[in-house]
Design a protein around this motif. Structure first.
Motif, PDB file in Angstrom:
ATOM      1  N   THR A 138     -21.645 -60.780 -35.846  1.00  0.00           N
ATOM      2  CA  THR A 138     -21.348 -59.381 -35.216  1.00  0.00           C
ATOM      3  C   THR A 138     -21.305 -58.352 -36.354  1.00  0.00           C
ATOM      4  O   THR A 138     -21.455 -58.804 -37.597  1.00  0.00           O
ATOM      5  N   ILE A 139     -21.514 -56.915 -35.969  1.00  0.00           N
ATOM      6  CA  ILE A 139     -21.427 -55.968 -36.971  1.00  0.00           C
ATOM      7  C   ILE A 139     -20.262 -55.263 -37.320  1.00  0.00           C
ATOM      8  O   ILE A 139     -19.185 -55.355 -36.221  1.00  0.00           O
ATOM      9  N   ALA A 199     -25.841 -57.591 -32.992  1.00  0.00           N
ATOM     10  CA  ALA A 199     -27.032 -56.908 -33.655  1.00  0.00           C
ATOM     11  C   ALA A 199     -28.339 -57.431 -33.424  1.00  0.00           C
ATOM     12  O   ALA A 199     -28.639 -58.557 -33.103  1.00  0.00           O
ATOM     13  N   GLY A 222     -26.682 -48.199 -40.986  1.00  0.00           N
ATOM     14  CA  GLY A 222     -27.189 -49.386 -40.458  1.00  0.00           C
ATOM     15  C   GLY A 222     -28.477 -49.388 -40.321  1.00  0.00           C
ATOM     16  O   GLY A 222     -29.401 -50.420 -39.814  1.00  0.00           O
ATOM     17  N   SER A 275     -27.167 -53.649 -42.674  1.00  0.00           N
ATOM     18  CA  SER A 275     -26.038 -53.808 -41.698  1.00  0.00           C
ATOM     19  C   SER A 275     -24.993 -54.636 -42.381  1.00  0.00           C
ATOM     20  O   SER A 275     -25.607 -55.744 -43.129  1.00  0.00           O
ATOM     21  N   TRP A 294     -22.928 -57.694 -41.535  1.00  0.00           N
ATOM     22  CA  TRP A 294     -22.726 -58.761 -40.518  1.00  0.00           C
ATOM     23  C   TRP A 294     -21.501 -59.619 -40.973  1.00  0.00           C
ATOM     24  O   TRP A 294     -21.571 -60.179 -42.161  1.00  0.00           O
ATOM     25  N   TYR A 312     -24.221 -57.724 -46.322  1.00  0.00           N
ATOM     26  CA  TYR A 312     -25.178 -57.070 -46.070  1.00  0.00           C
ATOM     27  C   TYR A 312     -26.707 -57.582 -45.663  1.00  0.00           C
ATOM     28  O   TYR A 312     -26.804 -58.469 -46.452  1.00  0.00           O
TER      29      TYR A 312
END
Length: 662
Positions: free
Chosen positions: A372-373, A391, A426, A430, A432, A442
């Motif tokens: 997930t972000i 994502a 992002g 991003s 994660w 990242y």
């Protein structure tokens, strides 16, 4: 090479960052479990040394045999010559598959000047075929001066859900948005910004955050105005979503039965692409099986004939909801433009969608699974953030020719004149968080490709774009984003010198939308009195000693504002807000946004990042009904302040439109 060395090489080739520096400047190395988890999310198996070796070989071989890159970025209106080592035939097709040009090439092929858009280039040689995706972008996304005729502009931002009215029954509606836009347009505002209005999901009865949608390309049914009205908003300061939905939803069902046979609804369905059917099927299935598709029967966990059959007639109701939502949003934008707003609605694109929601279900082939972000600790949240949003995996999204993103942007941009992209960082990288509990890291994104898609869609819609570029900004990010035509987002209370004092308003970046506060920050009054520090202390995020230091820092910032803005020692809260807004309107920023909470003197922030139930996020109502906006002295005063700052000067004919930063 050691096993860990090969794993790190593979991770780096796949875009996983091997380390990053946090807010304090400390280097944080990405541990092995995180590398494996993020590679898994990208569709790369790397659990053993053999799998890592095989994945490295496949990745190197994947590009070695190509005659042209899989993707090519071009500028619109310019002829292009592309070198090629092998003689071949070529064919250029547009988005609809129609041939535009063709020929044979020995060592290069010449393409004619192309309009902004997407194309495919097909090559055929001796025993081989190949396709390249062409993204033909404009020089930059539309500029404020090009779309509005003004070199400077201002507007008001607010929470749609919090609007009070005589008819909405407890939650702000798209009809309320139209009323508010007319009143603010009369004061000279050029835009009205709101929180994301993406679909939360009919069955997601516990979801209230506008930043946790089920799908970002469809609209929230909670804001649809019931034909007969639901009566006035309750007096309470906080929204009871369950009570509101218990009244609004049966009324919507009744409206549907009366209007489902209308020709304009049928026409809406006929013109829609296949995604509307998929979304309506998801919503209908969620009525029966719940909002998380991961818990549905296996045969229904992806779109297709089985899902259509299981959704049945109920899917039509959810198509009808989208028709109603779009019609009311269009009416609000028409009202804004009719009231003199050159931009009108200012919409917001959330970072992602919920796991198990419609977007993940519809685009399972592009979603990164098992992550997930979120965000590492920063000035918005000292504990870091887990947003519990899915994502899109960069490689998978590219193979899908960015269609999920293209459609989403197109849908939103056709409804507004200004779009804010939340967490624009992002677009470059991003953060994660693996679902297995490993630390976050990242991952690189195809920055230039994503900017090209945004610029193409914005050009087509004549929509100005703002990229929210707060947080840990990598070197070169802001300049690249601005050169593509995306405006920065300058939040004054975060624009500081090294000693923590606020920069003068005159230092706010010209190519930006500037504001003092946002939905995620202390309000102006909350900032001035340190209300956020006390909230953090109450949450246990700050010790008593830490809170004392924060209050001392805030005192230093207040002293700087008093000096730079000439705020009298005896000034009260309203006068302080007026002076700060006056300084903001004189700033060099192209656009200025004033938060309605600040105009009305609200002290508590709409949202506290990093919390769910600990703070009344997304539940606060505004203190003024939309029917009273037109006669509000406070709104008249902010209009006068902005007009005094010459916030809507026309672009001088001899100077032409404002340029992107070089």
């Amino acid at each position: 090479m050691s096993d860990d060395g090969a794993l790190r090489q593979l991770a780096q080739l796949c875009g996983v960052h091997l380390d990053f520096h946090d807010l304090s400047g400390t280097r944080r190395e990405t541990p092995v479990p995180t590398l494996r988890a993020l590679l898994r999310a990208l569709g790369v198996e790397a659990e053993s040394a053999a799998q890592v070796s095989e994945a490295l070989a496949l990745r190197r071989a994947g590009t070695a045999h190509r005659h042209l890159p899989d993707e090519i970025l071009l500028r619109a209106g310019q002829p292009t010559e592309i070198a090629i080592a092998t003689p071949c035939g070529w064919q250029l097709l547009d988005e609809d598959g129609a041939e535009l040009a063709a020929g044979k090439a020995d060592d290069s092929l010449a393409l004619p000047p192309l309009e902004v858009g997407y194309y495919s280039l097909h090559l055929t040689g001796g025993g081989w075929r190949e396709e390249s995706f062409l993204l033909v972008r404009p020089a930059h996304a539309p500029l404020l001066s090009e779309t509005s005729g003004h070199s400077r502009s201002w507007g008001v931002t607010t929470a749609l859900y919090g609007l009070r009215s005589a008819r909405n029954g407890g939650l702000g509606s798209y009809d309320d948005l139209a009323v508010a836009a007319r009143a603010l347009g009369a004061q000279g505002a050029q835009f009205l910004g709101i929180n994301p209005v993406s679909a939360l999901g009919w069955a997601a009865t516990e979801t209230i955050s506008p930043y946790s949608p089920t799908h970002r390309g469809f609209f929230n049914a909670d804001h649809i105005a019931v034909a007969a009205g639901l009566g006035p908003s309750p007096d309470g300061a906080l929204i009871d979503y369950a009570a509101f939905r218990a009244r609004q939803r049966p009324a919507l069902e009744a409206d549907y039965k009366k209007t489902a046979r209308r020709k304009d609804f049928k026409s809406f369905c006929a013109k829609a692409d296949a995604s509307l059917e998929d979304f309506s099927c998801f919503e209908a299935l969620s009525d029966r099986y719940g909002p998380d598709c991961r818990r549905w029967p296996a045969e229904l966990q992806q779109p297709g004939p089985a899902a259509v059959a299981a959704a049945g007639q109920r899917a039509e109701f959810h198509r009808w909801l989208q028709w109603r939502a779009e019609a009311e949003i269009d009416a609000a934008q028409a009202a804004a433009r009719g009231a003199g707003m050159s931009l009108g609605l200012y919409l917001d694109l959330a970072v992602g969608a919920r796991p198990g929601g419609a977007e993940a279900w519809m685009h399972n082939d592009t979603i990164a699974h098992g992550v997930t972000i979120g965000a590492p600790p920063d000035q918005l949240s000292p504990q870091g953030q887990s947003w519990d949003l899915v994502a899109h995996a960069p490689g998978r999204l590219a193979r899908a020719r960015y269609r999920p993103l293209r459609r989403m942007l197109r849908k939103l941009m056709e409804k507004c004149g200004l779009l804010r992209i939340d967490h624009a960082l992002g677009l470059m990288r991003s953060y994660w968080l693996p679902e297995d509990g490993s630390p976050g890291a990242y991952i690189s994104q195809p920055f230039d490709r994503l900017l090209a898609v945004i610029a193409i869609e914005a050009h087509r819609a004549r929509c100005v774009v703002v990229g929210e570029d707060l947080g840990l900004v990598p070197a070169g990010f802001r300049q690249t984003m601005n050169e593509a035509g995306l405006y920065s987002y300058a939040v004054w209370q975060y624009e500081t010198f090294d000693d923590g004092s606020l920069r003068p308003a005159g230092d706010l970046r010209p190519f930006s939308l500037a504001c003092f506060s946002t939905h995620d920050t202390p309000t102006l009054r909350g900032f001035w009195y340190g209300a956020d520090v006390e909230v953090w202390r109450g949450m246990g995020w700050l010790s008593d000693a830490g809170a004392k230091r924060r209050h001392g820092d805030r005192s230093h910032q207040r002293a700087g504002l008093r000096r730079d803005c000439n705020i009298a020692p005896t000034a009260g809260p309203d006068e302080i807000a007026g002076v700060i807004h006056g300084a903001l309107t004189a700033a060099p920023a192209a656009m200025v946004a004033v938060q309605l909470d600040d105009v009305l003197g609200q002290i508590d922030a709409p949202n506290l990042p990093g919390t769910i139930d600990e703070h009344p996020n997304w539940r606060r109502r505004t203190g003024l009904a939309v029917e009273n906006f037109e006669t509000s002295p406070r709104l008249a005063e902010i209009g006068a302040t902005m007009r005094a700052g010459n916030r809507q000067p026309p672009v001088p004919a001899e100077k032409g439109p404002m340029s992107c930063p070089e």
